[in-house]
Design an enzyme around this catalytic site. Sequence first.
Site: not given
Lengths: 143, 142
Positions: B33, B80, B130
């Site tokens: 990550c 987005h 997530e």
Amino acid sequence: MLITRRVEFSASHVCASAALSAEENRALYGAAANPNGHGHNYILEVTLDGEPDRTTGMVFDLKNLKEILNDEVVYPMDHRFLNHEVPPFDRVVPTTENLAVEIWRRIHPHFPASPRLHNVRLYETEDLFVDYGGEGGQGGARE
Amino acid sequence: MIRLTRRYRFSASHRLHTSALSESENQALYGKCNNPYGHGHNYILEVSVAGPIDEQSGLVARLETLDTLVQSRLIGTLDHRNLNYDVPVFQSKVPTTENLLEEARRVLSAEWASAFPNGRPLLAGMRLLETNRNSVELTTLS
């Protein structure tokens, strides 16, 4: 210990209140008020709360639970138009909320003591569901 | 009381990195990550409301009101987007799933009373997935 059984049924409905005008129903329920109805694949999760029996190791016999759910919910509601074929939805608007309460009302008498009926979760779609835990319940299985 | 849960979806990118730590410490803490160019997820946000069923409508909440609130205040600002660059709060906070849910709670709590002026329903819970394998949840909000 909580134990949950899932069953599915498919039914059609119209969400519109007789007390409101067509425009008011349209504004309140959106596309769900379309007069000829529409349908869903409902998923029902019924959760019982109890202790495993010492002999059987089971909180409740899942075969029996399946029979209760079939007799009270699936057989009367599957492939039916709720407003026309399943009382009390000839006079009660068959929202997901009201349908969950009606399912609780039908199942609850089968569990007078232990295990007790803990929660009814009804999915109208993958993205919309309600939890009902009876009149005194806080509305949620995650307590 | 009945509890109704609605799921909303948005896709966003992020990078987990804190300026309080060194490069190697960031890498050790956040693993993949922390990769420098970021990566993305298809998030699912669950919003639960609770209250009595309105006798006439049969509803605990007017879905359109809830959808409009969540879409306009949250999903529209996150979908987005690159969370680190496009969402101001994450210029100073690491966009972990935990912090993202806290921020979503802050936004919804602040707008709740004007969206539902008669005090019903309550905002009863929020959960953020997530991926299909990890999620965070706030169980008491009101």
